[in-house]
Design an enzyme around this catalytic site. Structure first.
Site, PDB file in Angstrom:
ATOM      1  N   ASP A  65       0.881  -1.156   0.197  1.00 41.81           N
ATOM      2  CA  ASP A  65      -0.003   0.062   0.039  1.00 41.81           C
ATOM      3  C   ASP A  65       1.018   1.124  -0.016  1.00 41.81           C
ATOM      4  O   ASP A  65       1.623   1.552   0.936  1.00 41.81           O
ATOM      5  CB  ASP A  65      -0.906  -0.083   1.267  1.00 41.81           C
ATOM      6  CG  ASP A  65      -2.334  -0.693   0.992  1.00 41.81           C
ATOM      7  OD1 ASP A  65      -2.855  -0.681  -0.082  1.00 41.81           O
ATOM      8  OD2 ASP A  65      -2.730  -1.480   1.870  1.00 41.81           O
ATOM      9  N   ARG A  73       3.670   3.094   2.991  1.00 42.95           N
ATOM     10  CA  ARG A  73       4.288   2.138   4.117  1.00 42.95           C
ATOM     11  C   ARG A  73       5.767   2.124   4.329  1.00 42.95           C
ATOM     12  O   ARG A  73       6.376   2.071   5.210  1.00 42.95           O
ATOM     13  CB  ARG A  73       4.158   0.661   3.659  1.00 42.95           C
ATOM     14  CG  ARG A  73       2.577   0.168   3.633  1.00 42.95           C
ATOM     15  CD  ARG A  73       1.912   0.307   4.743  1.00 42.95           C
ATOM     16  NE  ARG A  73       0.706  -0.018   4.585  1.00 42.95           N
ATOM     17  CZ  ARG A  73      -0.571   0.644   5.240  1.00 42.95           C
ATOM     18  NH1 ARG A  73      -0.284   1.807   5.753  1.00 42.95           N
ATOM     19  NH2 ARG A  73      -1.778   0.061   5.229  1.00 42.95           N
ATOM     20  N   ARG A 139      -7.503  10.458   1.435  1.00 36.86           N
ATOM     21  CA  ARG A 139      -7.099   9.416   0.286  1.00 36.86           C
ATOM     22  C   ARG A 139      -7.499   9.382  -0.936  1.00 36.86           C
ATOM     23  O   ARG A 139      -7.178   9.269  -1.928  1.00 36.86           O
ATOM     24  CB  ARG A 139      -7.042   8.133   0.841  1.00 36.86           C
ATOM     25  CG  ARG A 139      -6.371   7.684   2.017  1.00 36.86           C
ATOM     26  CD  ARG A 139      -6.780   6.439   2.709  1.00 36.86           C
ATOM     27  NE  ARG A 139      -6.622   5.392   1.613  1.00 36.86           N
ATOM     28  CZ  ARG A 139      -7.034   4.173   2.092  1.00 36.86           C
ATOM     29  NH1 ARG A 139      -8.070   4.000   3.187  1.00 36.86           N
ATOM     30  NH2 ARG A 139      -6.994   2.959   1.415  1.00 36.86           N
ATOM     31  N   LYS A 169      -9.526   1.124  -6.319  1.00 35.38           N
ATOM     32  CA  LYS A 169     -10.089   0.573  -5.153  1.00 35.38           C
ATOM     33  C   LYS A 169     -11.272   1.824  -4.523  1.00 35.38           C
ATOM     34  O   LYS A 169     -10.632   2.905  -4.872  1.00 35.38           O
ATOM     35  CB  LYS A 169      -9.096   0.059  -4.082  1.00 35.38           C
ATOM     36  CG  LYS A 169      -8.185   1.146  -3.609  1.00 35.38           C
ATOM     37  CD  LYS A 169      -7.152   0.409  -2.444  1.00 35.38           C
ATOM     38  CE  LYS A 169      -6.333   1.390  -2.113  1.00 35.38           C
ATOM     39  NZ  LYS A 169      -5.028   0.817  -1.197  1.00 35.38           N
ATOM     40  N   HIS A 170     -12.162   1.499  -3.845  1.00 36.32           N
ATOM     41  CA  HIS A 170     -12.620   0.286  -3.207  1.00 36.32           C
ATOM     42  C   HIS A 170     -14.074   0.212  -4.045  1.00 36.32           C
ATOM     43  O   HIS A 170     -14.932   0.817  -3.586  1.00 36.32           O
ATOM     44  CB  HIS A 170     -12.852   0.389  -1.894  1.00 36.32           C
ATOM     45  CG  HIS A 170     -11.537   0.536  -1.160  1.00 36.32           C
ATOM     46  ND1 HIS A 170     -10.959   1.719  -0.950  1.00 36.32           N
ATOM     47  CD2 HIS A 170     -10.543  -0.282  -0.511  1.00 36.32           C
ATOM     48  CE1 HIS A 170      -9.995   1.979  -0.158  1.00 36.32           C
ATOM     49  NE2 HIS A 170      -9.552   0.507  -0.023  1.00 36.32           N
ATOM     50  N   HIS A 182     -12.257  -1.868   8.220  1.00 44.98           N
ATOM     51  CA  HIS A 182     -11.370  -2.705   9.156  1.00 44.98           C
ATOM     52  C   HIS A 182     -12.141  -2.801  10.273  1.00 44.98           C
ATOM     53  O   HIS A 182     -11.602  -4.071  10.916  1.00 44.98           O
ATOM     54  CB  HIS A 182     -10.246  -1.622   9.293  1.00 44.98           C
ATOM     55  CG  HIS A 182      -9.372  -1.222   8.275  1.00 44.98           C
ATOM     56  ND1 HIS A 182      -9.666  -0.105   7.335  1.00 44.98           N
ATOM     57  CD2 HIS A 182      -8.096  -1.831   7.618  1.00 44.98           C
ATOM     58  CE1 HIS A 182      -8.904  -0.279   6.229  1.00 44.98           C
ATOM     59  NE2 HIS A 182      -7.835  -1.221   6.639  1.00 44.98           N
ATOM     60  N   ASP A 251     -10.309  -7.264  -0.805  1.00 44.51           N
ATOM     61  CA  ASP A 251      -9.638  -6.509   0.231  1.00 44.51           C
ATOM     62  C   ASP A 251      -9.060  -7.663   1.357  1.00 44.51           C
ATOM     63  O   ASP A 251      -9.626  -8.718   1.224  1.00 44.51           O
ATOM     64  CB  ASP A 251     -10.691  -5.597   0.991  1.00 44.51           C
ATOM     65  CG  ASP A 251      -9.962  -4.289   1.317  1.00 44.51           C
ATOM     66  OD1 ASP A 251      -8.548  -4.548   1.823  1.00 44.51           O
ATOM     67  OD2 ASP A 251     -10.377  -3.413   1.732  1.00 44.51           O
TER      68      ASP A 251
END
Length: 342
Positions: A65, A73, A139, A169-170, A182, A251
């Site tokens: 990601d 990351r 984002r 995405k998504h 999440h 996902d």
């Protein structure tokens, strides 16, 4: 001899491979590895880890990601990329300059990840920001669907030039719900017509250009009772209404938004039966083993997944950073990122 890519993407434990990682990578149902911040210390270490992974499985996919903003990351030694909303904020007053910078962002992202040994990032985010979802938020490129399409299209131009696959995405859009998938299973009550007039616009306009699509862990009960990644109806819509022919990647099945489907094996089976080509099973080694033992490679899925593999030679980061183009893009993007605290 090349081994067909399996339908499961897994993680590894740390910055180097241990014996448990190596044993798991040998499983024929593994198709890819997802890298997390715990796996990454520097570009050189990342490349060494990727080379170690490929020494076990030469054709495996390696992903991360790496969107920009808070979702990046690997930071040490790479350009700090701005959140995608930064481009949306600039676009109305400086459209051409902004599109050019987004293109350069896509090229630079592609080249820097290649220098680290990574095949692709899970990007671009095509969600339309409705000012509801904290997990999407900055984002997203924009609250305006047409601007999301245009700006994401420029990022894809940069990916294409840099030889990196894309993952939109998504699907069909996570921006219209407040809940974080999440942690829970969000529900979006809007009709298909409402989604088609808004959230689905970027996916509709870019379907022919995306290498892969990641469906959301969100329920849209007006269309189908199952969350998108477990919905044959939604994935059929993606393929047969929008004409998408690439890979569909679930996902992460360890997210709470996937828990309605049962245990790890039940989640994976339902996602694959619905039409996913690969499932992500990360941060739970026992779950990964169980899922791997329950599925097998299939040629049609493997062929779509293979399109995500980087085919161009991997550049040297030192050589890349010596390019005037990299320096200009780096300086511009770093300055923009700093305006947003990155």
């Amino acid at each position: 001899m090349s081994v067909a890519l399996g339908p499961v993407m897994i993680d590894v434990a740390s910055t180097t491979l241990d014996n448990s990682d190596r044993a798991l990578l040998e499983h024929p149902s593994v198709g890819g590895v997802v890298l997390f911040a715990r796996n990454l210390e520097s570009p050189a270490q990342c490349r060494a880890l990727c080379e170690a992974i490929r020494s076990q499985r030469p054709d495996i996919l390696i992903s991360v990601d790496h969107e920009g903003g808070r979702v990046q990351r690997l930071r040490e030694g790479l350009t700090s990329l701005p959140p995608m909303c930064a481009f949306g904020h600039r676009y109305p007053e400086q459209p051409q300059q902004t599109l050019a910078l987004v293109h350069e962002c896509g090229w630079l992202m592609s080249q820097e990840l290649a220098a680290c040994g990574v095949d692709f990032s899970f990007a671009p985010v095509l969600d339309v920001d409705e000012k509801l979802s904290k997990v999407i938020g900055e984002r997203s490129f924009s609250p305006v669907p047409a601007q999301v399409s245009t700006l994401a299209g420029a990022l894809l131009d940069g990916f294409d030039e840099g030889g990196m696959a894309s993952v939109g995405k998504h699907f069909p859009g996570h921006g219209g719900v407040e809940a974080d998938s999440h942690l829970e299973l969000p529900v979006d009550e809007r009709s298909l017509a409402a989604l088609e007039a808004h959230d689905l616009i970027p996916f509709t306009e870019l379907a022919s250009r995306l290498t892969a699509v990641m469906p959301s862990h969100v329920r849209y009960p007006a269309f189908d009772p199952n969350p998108t990644g477990f919905s044959a109806a939604w994935l059929d819509y993606l393929r047969n209404t929008l004409g998408f022919s690439g890979a569909i990647l679930s996902d992460d099945l360890s997210m709470h938004g996937a828990s309605f489907a049962g245990g790890p094996v039940e989640r994976a089976q339902l996602a694959l039966q619905a039409g996913c080509d690969a499932v992500l099973v990360c941060n739970d080694r026992d779950a990964a083993r169980a899922v791997l033992d329950s599925v097998a490679p299939e040629d049609e899925r493997a062929a779509r997944l293979a399109a995500l593999r980087r085919t161009q030679p991997l550049p040297s980061l030192d050589v890349l950073k010596a390019l005037p183009r990299w320096q200009h893009a780096h300086d511009s993007l770093t300055a923009l990122a700093a305006q947003y605290g990155y």
